[in-house]
Design a protein around this motif. Structure first.
Motif, PDB file in Angstrom:
ATOM      1  N   LEU A   1       0.758  -1.315  -0.194  1.00  0.00           N
ATOM      2  CA  LEU A   1       0.064   0.004  -0.152  1.00  0.00           C
ATOM      3  C   LEU A   1       1.110   1.248  -0.084  1.00  0.00           C
ATOM      4  CD1 LEU A   1      -2.866  -1.035   2.606  1.00  0.00           C
ATOM      5  CD2 LEU A   1      -2.962  -0.761  -0.075  1.00  0.00           C
ATOM      6  N   VAL A   2       1.961   1.184   0.885  1.00  0.00           N
ATOM      7  CA  VAL A   2       2.743   2.399   0.787  1.00  0.00           C
ATOM      8  C   VAL A   2       3.351   2.591  -0.801  1.00  0.00           C
ATOM      9  CG1 VAL A   2       4.865   3.288   1.442  1.00  0.00           C
ATOM     10  CG2 VAL A   2       3.368   2.435   3.256  1.00  0.00           C
ATOM     11  N   LEU A   3       3.883   1.533  -1.309  1.00  0.00           N
ATOM     12  CA  LEU A   3       4.534   1.483  -2.672  1.00  0.00           C
ATOM     13  C   LEU A   3       3.496   1.982  -3.707  1.00  0.00           C
ATOM     14  CD1 LEU A   3       6.871  -1.503  -2.926  1.00  0.00           C
ATOM     15  CD2 LEU A   3       7.681   0.957  -2.766  1.00  0.00           C
ATOM     16  N   LEU A   4       2.190   1.647  -3.491  1.00  0.00           N
ATOM     17  CA  LEU A   4       1.070   1.981  -4.350  1.00  0.00           C
ATOM     18  C   LEU A   4       0.868   3.585  -4.233  1.00  0.00           C
ATOM     19  CD1 LEU A   4      -0.917   1.052  -6.472  1.00  0.00           C
ATOM     20  CD2 LEU A   4      -2.326   0.771  -4.334  1.00  0.00           C
ATOM     21  N   SER A   5       0.869   3.972  -2.921  1.00  0.00           N
ATOM     22  CA  SER A   5       0.472   5.613  -2.698  1.00  0.00           C
ATOM     23  C   SER A   5       1.573   6.224  -3.253  1.00  0.00           C
ATOM     24  CB  SER A   5       0.485   5.643  -1.083  1.00  0.00           C
ATOM     25  OG  SER A   5       1.447   5.354  -0.446  1.00  0.00           O
ATOM     26  N   ILE A   6       3.037   5.804  -3.252  1.00  0.00           N
ATOM     27  CA  ILE A   6       4.081   6.741  -3.736  1.00  0.00           C
ATOM     28  C   ILE A   6       3.719   6.767  -5.380  1.00  0.00           C
ATOM     29  CG2 ILE A   6       6.567   6.593  -4.105  1.00  0.00           C
ATOM     30  CD1 ILE A   6       6.934   5.438  -1.247  1.00  0.00           C
ATOM     31  N   SER A   7       3.378   5.563  -5.785  1.00  0.00           N
ATOM     32  CA  SER A   7       3.487   5.567  -7.382  1.00  0.00           C
ATOM     33  C   SER A   7       2.320   6.743  -7.843  1.00  0.00           C
ATOM     34  CB  SER A   7       2.921   4.088  -7.785  1.00  0.00           C
ATOM     35  OG  SER A   7       2.504   4.231  -9.132  1.00  0.00           O
ATOM     36  N   TYR A   8       1.120   6.807  -6.949  1.00  0.00           N
ATOM     37  CA  TYR A   8      -0.097   7.518  -7.206  1.00  0.00           C
ATOM     38  C   TYR A   8       0.349   9.059  -7.044  1.00  0.00           C
ATOM     39  CZ  TYR A   8      -3.427   3.969  -8.002  1.00  0.00           C
ATOM     40  OH  TYR A   8      -4.259   2.865  -8.208  1.00  0.00           O
ATOM     41  N   MET A   9       1.360   9.220  -5.942  1.00  0.00           N
ATOM     42  CA  MET A   9       1.881  10.787  -5.830  1.00  0.00           C
ATOM     43  C   MET A   9       2.739  11.116  -6.908  1.00  0.00           C
ATOM     44  SD  MET A   9       2.554  10.838  -1.762  1.00  0.00           S
ATOM     45  CE  MET A   9       2.781   9.439  -1.164  1.00  0.00           C
ATOM     46  N   ILE A  10       3.497  10.228  -7.531  1.00  0.00           N
ATOM     47  CA  ILE A  10       4.356  10.560  -8.605  1.00  0.00           C
ATOM     48  C   ILE A  10       3.461  11.040  -9.870  1.00  0.00           C
ATOM     49  CG2 ILE A  10       6.004   9.613 -10.393  1.00  0.00           C
ATOM     50  CD1 ILE A  10       7.431   7.929  -7.769  1.00  0.00           C
ATOM     51  N   ASP A  11       2.593   9.933  -9.949  1.00  0.00           N
ATOM     52  CA  ASP A  11       1.628  10.228 -11.317  1.00  0.00           C
ATOM     53  C   ASP A  11       0.905  11.790 -10.909  1.00  0.00           C
ATOM     54  OD1 ASP A  11       2.247   7.935 -12.208  1.00  0.00           O
ATOM     55  OD2 ASP A  11       0.643   6.815 -11.856  1.00  0.00           O
ATOM     56  N   LEU A  12       0.428  11.885  -9.812  1.00  0.00           N
ATOM     57  CA  LEU A  12      -0.181  13.267  -9.647  1.00  0.00           C
ATOM     58  C   LEU A  12       0.727  14.594  -9.835  1.00  0.00           C
ATOM     59  CD1 LEU A  12      -2.440  14.836  -8.282  1.00  0.00           C
ATOM     60  CD2 LEU A  12      -1.530  14.625  -6.109  1.00  0.00           C
ATOM     61  N   VAL A  13       2.051  14.275  -9.546  1.00  0.00           N
ATOM     62  CA  VAL A  13       3.217  15.494  -9.627  1.00  0.00           C
ATOM     63  C   VAL A  13       3.251  15.601 -11.090  1.00  0.00           C
ATOM     64  CG1 VAL A  13       5.551  15.958  -9.164  1.00  0.00           C
ATOM     65  CG2 VAL A  13       4.156  15.251  -7.257  1.00  0.00           C
TER      66      VAL A  13
END
Length: 119
Positions: free
Chosen positions: A24-36
């Motif tokens: 879940l932490v890796l998935l949230s980091i991935s979504y944050m990168i996509d958002l940026v």
């Protein structure tokens, strides 16, 4: 749940919970990168597709060097060749300079450079 003795079932529960947290932490980091990425590129337009672009020549063997000072480039190449051969520039003439298009990936080129430098 946990007492003085941890059973195999307790260990499996802890392992699965830990794996879920990491996922879940890796998935949230991935979504944050996509958002940026979205926030930084939302005003830019995408270039036209490569198929719509003008077709490139079939198989260019060599590409011409950028139009700079050709005389200065010729002098530099002549000096480099003379230094490599251990002669003077009076013994040969540089008539043209063309950059060859590499047919191999940058990884192969880097490997070749590393092997050459190791000698």
């Amino acid at each position: 749940m946990f007492g003085d003795v941890i059973t195999m079932g307790d260990a499996v529960v802890v392992c699965l919970f830990s794996l879920a947290v990491v996922f879940l932490v890796l998935l949230s980091i991935s979504y944050m990168i996509d958002l940026v990425h979205y926030l930084l590129t939302r005003g830019e337009k995408k270039p036209a597709s490569p198929a719509a672009a003008a077709p490139a020549p079939a198989a260019p063997v060599a590409a011409a060097a950028p139009a700079r000072d050709d005389h200065a480039d010729a002098v530099l190449v002549a000096a480099a060749v003379a230094a490599y051969l251990g002669t003077t520039t009076d013994q040969f003439v540089v008539r043209s300079i063309r950059r060859l298009v590499p047919e191999e990936s940058p990884w192969v080129q880097a490997s070749r450079m590393n092997r050459r430098d190791a000698r």
